[in-house]
Design a protein around this motif. Structure first.
Motif, PDB file in Angstrom:
ATOM      1  N   GLY A 236       0.784  -1.218   0.000  1.00  0.00           N
ATOM      2  CA  GLY A 236       0.000   0.000   0.000  1.00  0.00           C
ATOM      3  C   GLY A 236       0.817   1.268   0.000  1.00  0.00           C
ATOM      4  O   GLY A 236       0.265   2.369   0.030  1.00  0.00           O
ATOM      5  N   VAL A 237       2.144   1.136  -0.035  1.00  0.00           N
ATOM      6  CA  VAL A 237       3.014   2.306   0.014  1.00  0.00           C
ATOM      7  C   VAL A 237       3.963   2.318  -1.195  1.00  0.00           C
ATOM      8  O   VAL A 237       3.965   3.240  -1.990  1.00  0.00           O
ATOM      9  CB  VAL A 237       3.823   2.344   1.331  1.00  0.00           C
ATOM     10  N   GLY A 238       4.769   1.278  -1.328  1.00  0.00           N
ATOM     11  CA  GLY A 238       5.676   1.210  -2.475  1.00  0.00           C
ATOM     12  C   GLY A 238       7.059   0.751  -2.095  1.00  0.00           C
ATOM     13  O   GLY A 238       7.284   0.188  -1.017  1.00  0.00           O
ATOM     14  N   SER A 239       8.017   0.997  -2.998  1.00  0.00           N
ATOM     15  CA  SER A 239       9.393   0.527  -2.834  1.00  0.00           C
ATOM     16  C   SER A 239      10.228   1.512  -2.024  1.00  0.00           C
ATOM     17  O   SER A 239      10.166   2.721  -2.246  1.00  0.00           O
ATOM     18  CB  SER A 239      10.045   0.309  -4.200  1.00  0.00           C
ATOM     19  N   LEU A 240      11.044   0.957  -1.133  1.00  0.00           N
ATOM     20  CA  LEU A 240      11.890   1.771  -0.265  1.00  0.00           C
ATOM     21  C   LEU A 240      13.294   1.943  -0.814  1.00  0.00           C
ATOM     22  O   LEU A 240      13.986   2.910  -0.465  1.00  0.00           O
ATOM     23  CB  LEU A 240      11.979   1.139   1.126  1.00  0.00           C
ATOM     24  N   ILE A 241      13.749   0.988  -1.613  1.00  0.00           N
ATOM     25  CA  ILE A 241      15.085   1.047  -2.202  1.00  0.00           C
ATOM     26  C   ILE A 241      14.985   0.648  -3.676  1.00  0.00           C
ATOM     27  O   ILE A 241      13.901   0.381  -4.180  1.00  0.00           O
ATOM     28  CB  ILE A 241      16.096   0.154  -1.449  1.00  0.00           C
ATOM     29  N   MET A 242      16.101   0.574  -4.347  1.00  0.00           N
ATOM     30  CA  MET A 242      16.098   0.387  -5.793  1.00  0.00           C
ATOM     31  C   MET A 242      15.577  -0.985  -6.218  1.00  0.00           C
ATOM     32  O   MET A 242      15.813  -1.996  -5.552  1.00  0.00           O
ATOM     33  CB  MET A 242      17.500   0.589  -6.349  1.00  0.00           C
ATOM     34  N   GLY A 243      14.877  -0.969  -7.360  1.00  0.00           N
ATOM     35  CA  GLY A 243      14.482  -2.170  -8.069  1.00  0.00           C
ATOM     36  C   GLY A 243      15.142  -2.167  -9.439  1.00  0.00           C
ATOM     37  O   GLY A 243      16.087  -1.408  -9.698  1.00  0.00           O
ATOM     38  N   THR A 244      14.623  -2.988 -10.340  1.00  0.00           N
ATOM     39  CA  THR A 244      15.270  -3.152 -11.643  1.00  0.00           C
ATOM     40  C   THR A 244      15.361  -1.849 -12.438  1.00  0.00           C
ATOM     41  O   THR A 244      16.407  -1.531 -13.019  1.00  0.00           O
ATOM     42  CB  THR A 244      14.537  -4.209 -12.481  1.00  0.00           C
ATOM     43  N   GLN A 245      14.260  -1.087 -12.481  1.00  0.00           N
ATOM     44  CA  GLN A 245      14.268   0.139 -13.290  1.00  0.00           C
ATOM     45  C   GLN A 245      15.212   1.187 -12.720  1.00  0.00           C
ATOM     46  O   GLN A 245      15.832   1.959 -13.474  1.00  0.00           O
ATOM     47  CB  GLN A 245      12.848   0.691 -13.418  1.00  0.00           C
ATOM     48  N   ASP A 246      15.350   1.223 -11.394  1.00  0.00           N
ATOM     49  CA  ASP A 246      16.309   2.153 -10.775  1.00  0.00           C
ATOM     50  C   ASP A 246      17.738   1.779 -11.166  1.00  0.00           C
ATOM     51  O   ASP A 246      18.556   2.645 -11.484  1.00  0.00           O
ATOM     52  CB  ASP A 246      16.178   2.104  -9.247  1.00  0.00           C
ATOM     53  N   VAL A 247      18.034   0.485 -11.127  1.00  0.00           N
ATOM     54  CA  VAL A 247      19.374   0.021 -11.495  1.00  0.00           C
ATOM     55  C   VAL A 247      19.665   0.371 -12.951  1.00  0.00           C
ATOM     56  O   VAL A 247      20.771   0.836 -13.291  1.00  0.00           O
ATOM     57  CB  VAL A 247      19.506  -1.494 -11.259  1.00  0.00           C
ATOM     58  N   LEU A 248      18.693   0.182 -13.820  1.00  0.00           N
ATOM     59  CA  LEU A 248      18.873   0.532 -15.226  1.00  0.00           C
ATOM     60  C   LEU A 248      19.131   2.028 -15.379  1.00  0.00           C
ATOM     61  O   LEU A 248      19.991   2.441 -16.179  1.00  0.00           O
ATOM     62  CB  LEU A 248      17.645   0.122 -16.031  1.00  0.00           C
ATOM     63  N   ALA A 249      18.419   2.850 -14.625  1.00  0.00           N
ATOM     64  CA  ALA A 249      18.628   4.298 -14.694  1.00  0.00           C
ATOM     65  C   ALA A 249      20.041   4.674 -14.262  1.00  0.00           C
ATOM     66  O   ALA A 249      20.679   5.552 -14.863  1.00  0.00           O
ATOM     67  CB  ALA A 249      17.594   5.014 -13.818  1.00  0.00           C
ATOM     68  N   VAL A 250      20.559   4.017 -13.228  1.00  0.00           N
ATOM     69  CA  VAL A 250      21.931   4.279 -12.789  1.00  0.00           C
ATOM     70  C   VAL A 250      22.914   3.879 -13.888  1.00  0.00           C
ATOM     71  O   VAL A 250      23.864   4.619 -14.183  1.00  0.00           O
ATOM     72  CB  VAL A 250      22.239   3.531 -11.476  1.00  0.00           C
ATOM     73  N   HIS A 251      22.699   2.725 -14.490  1.00  0.00           N
ATOM     74  CA  HIS A 251      23.590   2.293 -15.569  1.00  0.00           C
ATOM     75  C   HIS A 251      23.588   3.300 -16.720  1.00  0.00           C
ATOM     76  O   HIS A 251      24.649   3.625 -17.265  1.00  0.00           O
ATOM     77  CB  HIS A 251      23.166   0.921 -16.088  1.00  0.00           C
TER      78      HIS A 251
END
Length: 301
Positions: A236-251
């Motif tokens: 009901g809130v969401g993600s607290l740390i990185m998931g796949t799309q965050d990792v892709l954005a960093v790359h």
């Protein structure tokens, strides 16, 4: 004995003395290295050990750092509320090495004080005289309250034993998380390790991809980026740390950097596994730019 024989004999003696002196210097250097816990040439070496969850041992230019120590036995604290895997207590997996070896360091770095980054076992095992670096005065007060005597607040230019420790910013969750949880989620930081002759390592900490991470990459131009990317999730809130799309954005922001995945498969609310992230990186074409070390595995940098 002829003059020529005498000359050759004297030369041999000089060579012998030089060799003996060189051996003495080498022996002294080796002894000094042993006394400081580092090997000859350690000032030009860097390696990172994935311990468990976000706990890292970083040996950087002969200086030993322990980052975000969670050292308790499996099941030593309960599952995080309103998250997946409520039947699992934390940590879910054992430490891959002895605590005594882990706490033999020069300093501790705490990106924030959540239980899975700074637990009771770590507080008990670590020497109270060790330097402990924290993100702000509020955390410093709390750590001093735990009995630690040398607590220092990180800045963008902190120096320690020849290493620059640059505090970076982060946000512990997606915009939806911040909107719903606000200050309850707490402030977090990351840190960039810098020393001449070594690769710059950026430990992003418990953050999602955002302008803070982009700014840290632009500012420090890291060669290695450690990402907490277990996609810790709250219903009901969401993600607290990185998931796949965050990792892709960093790359995409740092295509030449080596990414190292951490904070995975150790606490109940992390839902992204190493295998799933590896498959994603393969599909997106950056598998050669990411390492997902197992607990206890060391990556030489």
């Amino acid at each position: 004995m002829t003059a020529e024989t005498t000359k050759n004999t004297a030369l041999t003696r000089r060579q012998a003395l030089a060799l003996a002196g060189g051996a003495l210097v080498a022996s002294s250097a080796a002894a000094q290295a042993a006394s400081t816990g580092s090997a000859p040439g350690a000032s030009n070496q860097a390696k990172l050990t994935q311990v468990r969850n976000a706990t890292l041992r970083i040996d950087y230019g002969g200086v030993r750092f322990l980052v975000d120590p969670m050292l308790g036995n499996p099941g030593s604290f309960p599952a995080f509320p309103r998250t997946p895997n409520q039947d699992r207590t934390n940590p879910m997996v054992p430490l891959p090495m002895d605590v005594a070896g882990l706490v033999d360091v020069d300093a501790v770095i705490l990106t924030h004080l959540h239980h899975d980054h700074w637990d009771a076992a770590a507080k008990a095992a670590l020497s109270k005289s060790l330097p402990v670096f924290v993100q702000d005065e509020a955390d410093a007060k709390a750590v001093r309250g735990d009995g630690f005597k040398d607590v220092r607040v990180l800045t963008p230019t902190t120096e320690f034993k020849g290493v620059t420790l640059a505090r970076t910013r982060g946000v512990h969750g997606s915009p939806a998380v911040i909107e719903k949880m606000g200050k309850n989620i707490g402030l977090v930081c990351g840190v960039a390790f810098k020393r001449q002759g070594l690769k710059t390592i950026y430990v992003a900490g418990d953050t999602v991809w955002n302008d803070d991470v982009a700014d840290a990459i632009r500012t420090h131009r890291p060669d290695v980026i450690v990402l907490n990317c277990g996609d810790a999730y709250v219903f009901g809130v969401g993600s607290l740390i990185m998931g796949t799309q965050d990792v892709l954005a960093v790359h995409k922001a740092a295509p030449q950097a080596l990414l190292i995945g951490s904070h995975m498969e150790a606490v109940n609310h992390c839902v992204l596994t190493r295998g799933a992230l590896q498959a994603f990186a393969d599909k997106e074409g950056f598998l050669d730019k990411i390492k997902l070390p197992k607990d206890g595995e060391t990556v030489r940098l």
